[in-house]
Scaffold this motif. Structure first.
Motif, PDB file in Angstrom:
ATOM      1  N   ALA A  75       0.459  86.923  -6.024  1.00 43.35           N
ATOM      2  CA  ALA A  75       1.374  87.534  -5.058  1.00 43.35           C
ATOM      3  C   ALA A  75       0.604  88.570  -4.253  1.00 43.35           C
ATOM      4  O   ALA A  75      -0.283  89.243  -4.790  1.00 43.35           O
ATOM      5  N   HIS A  76       0.918  88.698  -2.977  1.00 45.07           N
ATOM      6  CA  HIS A  76       0.330  89.719  -2.125  1.00 45.07           C
ATOM      7  C   HIS A  76       1.447  90.618  -1.598  1.00 45.07           C
ATOM      8  O   HIS A  76       2.449  90.122  -1.067  1.00 45.07           O
ATOM      9  N   ILE A  77       1.241  91.920  -1.760  1.00 39.73           N
ATOM     10  CA  ILE A  77       2.241  92.890  -1.316  1.00 39.73           C
ATOM     11  C   ILE A  77       1.546  93.861  -0.370  1.00 39.73           C
ATOM     12  O   ILE A  77       0.676  94.638  -0.781  1.00 39.73           O
ATOM     13  N   GLY A  78       1.913  93.799   0.908  1.00 38.34           N
ATOM     14  CA  GLY A  78       1.280  94.643   1.907  1.00 38.34           C
ATOM     15  C   GLY A  78       2.017  95.959   2.076  1.00 38.34           C
ATOM     16  O   GLY A  78       3.151  95.986   2.559  1.00 38.34           O
ATOM     17  N   LEU A  79       1.381  97.040   1.641  1.00 40.55           N
ATOM     18  CA  LEU A  79       1.939  98.382   1.778  1.00 40.55           C
ATOM     19  C   LEU A  79       0.846  99.315   2.265  1.00 40.55           C
ATOM     20  O   LEU A  79      -0.301  99.204   1.852  1.00 40.55           O
ATOM     21  N   TYR A  80       1.192 100.238   3.135  1.00 37.35           N
ATOM     22  CA  TYR A  80       0.266 101.330   3.437  1.00 37.35           C
ATOM     23  C   TYR A  80       1.021 102.644   3.349  1.00 37.35           C
ATOM     24  O   TYR A  80       2.250 102.683   3.471  1.00 37.35           O
ATOM     25  N   ARG A  81       0.266 103.701   3.096  1.00 32.22           N
ATOM     26  CA  ARG A  81       0.889 105.007   2.900  1.00 32.22           C
ATOM     27  C   ARG A  81       0.902 105.783   4.205  1.00 32.22           C
ATOM     28  O   ARG A  81      -0.132 105.980   4.831  1.00 32.22           O
ATOM     29  N   ASP A  82       2.093 106.190   4.635  1.00 33.33           N
ATOM     30  CA  ASP A  82       2.218 107.065   5.793  1.00 33.33           C
ATOM     31  C   ASP A  82       1.590 108.407   5.447  1.00 33.33           C
ATOM     32  O   ASP A  82       2.013 109.072   4.494  1.00 33.33           O
ATOM     33  N   HIS A  83       0.567 108.809   6.205  1.00 29.03           N
ATOM     34  CA  HIS A  83      -0.184 110.012   5.840  1.00 29.03           C
ATOM     35  C   HIS A  83       0.600 111.304   6.089  1.00 29.03           C
ATOM     36  O   HIS A  83       0.216 112.369   5.590  1.00 29.03           O
ATOM     37  N   GLU A  84       1.702 111.208   6.816  1.00 29.02           N
ATOM     38  CA  GLU A  84       2.537 112.397   7.023  1.00 29.02           C
ATOM     39  C   GLU A  84       3.544 112.560   5.889  1.00 29.02           C
ATOM     40  O   GLU A  84       3.697 113.646   5.324  1.00 29.02           O
ATOM     41  N   THR A  85       4.247 111.465   5.550  1.00 32.28           N
ATOM     42  CA  THR A  85       5.305 111.541   4.540  1.00 32.28           C
ATOM     43  C   THR A  85       4.828 111.155   3.148  1.00 32.28           C
ATOM     44  O   THR A  85       5.501 111.442   2.163  1.00 32.28           O
ATOM     45  N   LEU A  86       3.671 110.488   3.067  1.00 32.83           N
ATOM     46  CA  LEU A  86       3.122 109.930   1.813  1.00 32.83           C
ATOM     47  C   LEU A  86       4.009 108.826   1.240  1.00 32.83           C
ATOM     48  O   LEU A  86       3.841 108.426   0.091  1.00 32.83           O
ATOM     49  N   GLU A  87       4.933 108.313   2.051  1.00 36.31           N
ATOM     50  CA  GLU A  87       5.821 107.241   1.615  1.00 36.31           C
ATOM     51  C   GLU A  87       5.221 105.887   2.000  1.00 36.31           C
ATOM     52  O   GLU A  87       4.525 105.756   3.008  1.00 36.31           O
ATOM     53  N   PRO A  88       5.497 104.837   1.199  1.00 35.31           N
ATOM     54  CA  PRO A  88       4.946 103.508   1.503  1.00 35.31           C
ATOM     55  C   PRO A  88       5.680 102.829   2.646  1.00 35.31           C
ATOM     56  O   PRO A  88       6.902 102.969   2.786  1.00 35.31           O
ATOM     57  N   VAL A  89       4.929 102.111   3.455  1.00 38.27           N
ATOM     58  CA  VAL A  89       5.490 101.306   4.537  1.00 38.27           C
ATOM     59  C   VAL A  89       5.104  99.854   4.266  1.00 38.27           C
ATOM     60  O   VAL A  89       3.924  99.532   4.152  1.00 38.27           O
TER      61      VAL A  89
END
Length: 209
Positions: free
Chosen positions: A98-112
């Motif tokens: 499985a591939h799960i594409g997430l990156y971390r918003d550097h302002e909120t530290l929340e995953p996108v």
């Protein structure tokens, strides 16, 4: 931290030390990540259930052990998770992925989230989620929530490094998911990076900034 297993095998710790060193090259970092994934894969799969099957050797017939049940699923949190995924697949090439594409918003530290693709039949499989870092725990939690929405109920999380803050958040959000890591570091800095850590694993794997 009762749900966390620290994999303290000397070879794992030795390779991790070299990976932490800022002078380690991109090629060296990538190779070591693949090697350390081999070693960690042994540990995270140590208790897989076996069953006896009949085979015939060149000499005689016998009953011999094989892994029981449906094939494993390795779930990579993109992009850095692919460094661990490659090493895991060296040992279990028949595993589903499985591939799960997430990156971390550097302002909120929340995953996108930007990508999700997984096998259809997750309910009866062991899923091992891989990502080099458990920092804030937000990305790992979000990834596992996506898998659970698709029916996954037997999940383990494997990472190189974990921060106490991330472990705490993850344990509160996913109390049924055990964590396997090579090290619990001291803390997160103000930007959400693990200290002493090893920097951004994806950047060090791919030579990006």
């Amino acid at each position: 931290m009762s749900n966390v297993t620290v994999l303290d095998h000397p070879l794992i710790q030795h390779k991790l030390t070299i990976m932490r060193n800022k002078e380690t090259s991109i090629a060296g970092f990538r190779r070591l990540l693949r090697e350390i994934a081999h070693l960690m894969c042994y540990e995270v799969t140590r208790d897989l259930e076996l069953e006896m099957v009949p085979i015939e050797t060149p000499m005689t017939e016998m009953e011999s052990p094989t892994i029981k049940g449906k094939k494993l699923v390795f779930a990579s949190i993109l992009r850095a998770g692919n460094g661990l995924l490659d090493g895991m697949l060296d040992l279990v090439p028949a595993a589903r992925v499985a591939h799960i594409g997430l990156y971390r918003d550097h302002e909120t530290l929340e995953p996108v989230e930007y990508y999700f693709k997984a096998p259809a039949d997750l309910a009866n499989r062991l899923i091992i989620v891989v990502d080099p870092m458990l920092a804030t725990g937000n990305s790992a939690t979000a990834a596992i929530e996506k898998l659970k929405e698709r029916g996954a109920n037997n999940i383990r999380f494997l990472c190189l490094l974990a921060a106490p803050e991330g472990i705490k958040h993850f344990a509160e959000a996913q109390p049924d998911v055990p964590v396997y890591t090579a090290s619990i570091d001291t803390h997160l800095n103000e930007k959400g990076y693990i200290i002493p850590g090893l920097g951004d694993a994806g950047d060090r794997m791919y030579g990006t900034k």
